[in-house]
Design an enzyme around this catalytic site. Sequence first.
Site, mmCIF file in Angstrom:
data_model
loop_
_atom_site.group_PDB
_atom_site.id
_atom_site.type_symbol
_atom_site.label_atom_id
_atom_site.label_comp_id
_atom_site.label_asym_id
_atom_site.label_seq_id
_atom_site.Cartn_x
_atom_site.Cartn_y
_atom_site.Cartn_z
ATOM 1 N N SER A 1 0.881 -1.277 0.122
ATOM 2 C CA SER A 1 -0.008 0.088 -0.217
ATOM 3 C C SER A 1 0.514 1.885 0.442
ATOM 4 C CB SER A 1 -0.672 -0.278 1.309
ATOM 5 O OG SER A 1 -0.339 -0.208 2.053
ATOM 6 N N THR B 1 -1.994 3.504 3.665
ATOM 7 C CA THR B 1 -0.928 4.574 3.873
ATOM 8 C C THR B 1 -0.354 5.142 5.233
ATOM 9 O OG1 THR B 1 -2.744 5.902 2.056
ATOM 10 C CG2 THR B 1 -0.470 7.716 3.508
ATOM 11 N N THR C 1 1.638 6.908 -0.048
ATOM 12 C CA THR C 1 1.146 6.027 -0.685
ATOM 13 C C THR C 1 0.890 5.528 -2.436
ATOM 14 O OG1 THR C 1 -1.554 5.075 0.204
ATOM 15 C CG2 THR C 1 -0.986 7.164 -1.346
ATOM 16 N N ARG D 1 -6.867 8.252 -10.741
ATOM 17 C CA ARG D 1 -7.418 8.981 -9.610
ATOM 18 C C ARG D 1 -6.706 9.384 -8.709
ATOM 19 N NH1 ARG D 1 -6.556 7.071 -3.878
ATOM 20 N NH2 ARG D 1 -8.776 7.144 -2.354
ATOM 21 N N THR E 1 -5.599 8.416 7.031
ATOM 22 C CA THR E 1 -5.404 7.592 6.059
ATOM 23 C C THR E 1 -7.094 6.775 5.970
ATOM 24 O OG1 THR E 1 -4.718 5.429 5.841
ATOM 25 C CG2 THR E 1 -5.927 6.161 8.391
ATOM 26 N N GLY E 2 -7.352 5.908 4.673
ATOM 27 C CA GLY E 2 -8.462 5.648 4.732
ATOM 28 C C GLY E 2 -9.156 6.228 3.891
HETATM 29 N N1 ASP Z 1 -5.712 7.272 1.533
HETATM 30 C C1 ASP Z 1 -5.505 6.582 0.727
HETATM 31 C C2 ASP Z 1 -6.344 6.790 -0.805
HETATM 32 O O1 ASP Z 1 -7.130 7.455 -0.692
HETATM 33 C C3 ASP Z 1 -5.802 5.398 1.048
HETATM 34 C C4 ASP Z 1 -5.480 4.982 2.262
HETATM 35 O O2 ASP Z 1 -4.949 5.875 3.532
HETATM 36 O O3 ASP Z 1 -6.296 3.930 3.070
HETATM 37 O O4 ASP Z 1 -5.433 6.484 -1.607
#
Ligand code: ASP
Length: 336
Positions: free
Chosen positions: A91, A196, A214, A224, A247-248
């Site tokens: 990731s 991330t 990330t 994207r 994150t998310g």
């Molecule tokens: N925030 C990151 C994204 O949307 C992914 C993550 O941290 O889960 O690319």
Amino acid sequence: MAALQRRTFFKLGLAGAALSLFRPAKAGEILSDYSSVETGETVFSPIVISTWNHGIAANAGAWEVLQNGGKSIDAVEKGVMVTESDLTNRSVGIGGMPDRDGHVTLDACIMDEKSRCGSVAFLEGIAHPISVARAVMDTTLHVMIVGAGAKKFALDRGFETIKTPIPEVKAEWKKWRKEHKDEYTKPEINHENHDTIGMLAMDKFGNISGACTTSGWAYKMHGRVGDSPIIGAGLFVDNEIGGAVATGLGEAIIRIAGSHTVVELMRQGFTPQEACKMAVDRILSKHTDLTNLQCCFLAIDKKGNVGSYSVYNGFNYALKTAKAEKMVDAEFNRSW
Ligand code: ASP
């Protein structure tokens, strides 16, 4: 006060005295400590926090800088580079999962105590996007460079390049593509594969910097870009107040300018813990369908108080101080 200034004193936060290696901590506990040396100058005890389990190794990288009296901006860059270098990490960095078309596209940003910042997005085949973001910050008049322009910028500056996806990841992607032929325009939300690394550090000068890097959502649409390289969404630092990382699900975090929101709430007097929770509450208030909508915030204020909060359970972060090295489970709004 004069007497205090003549001798070194050490003040521990509420939990400071009890800290030990890998002891499970309570989210939001106060970890600030500082010493005042003979000159009367305040010297802060450094602290570094970062998202998810990979944060432990990343924090150790950052700590090498912090424990030697280095600056937080150098610490966060060095720290997240550890994660970017780990080819088993799916990731972050060039070992990351590709988009739907098989391209590993990387996003990263960095911000220092003077509100200087740099960012790259949609960058392919470069081993250390965070250092490219740092180079944008240090050597250009811009904040954000993306795609082919970012790649050219990196190559011009001698950054290491590597062919992606790496063979193991390519094999996984081929399998996924076969199984998801009909869903091309409907990217699934793969909440298991998007961790991330966001890192915040305070150095001995009390200065806060942050970094975020990330490969974004596995199997995202080509082109994207998530929240992670966006200053104010995936990362924000205001050295007068503190810093936050996210994150998310990036789309939900961007919608509320998540990390900036957390820092602004701290400016209004809320603790890092309260501010992270309020940012999550705001996300919740903007969405009716919460299926797989995981968003997580991690924040630190100028006293070294730390807070974290997520929509669902499962989010954790790594914390390192001179006295502690541990994972902390974040508080959350609901269970999966
Ligand atoms: N925030 C990151 C994204 O949307 C992914 C993550 O941290 O889960 O690319």
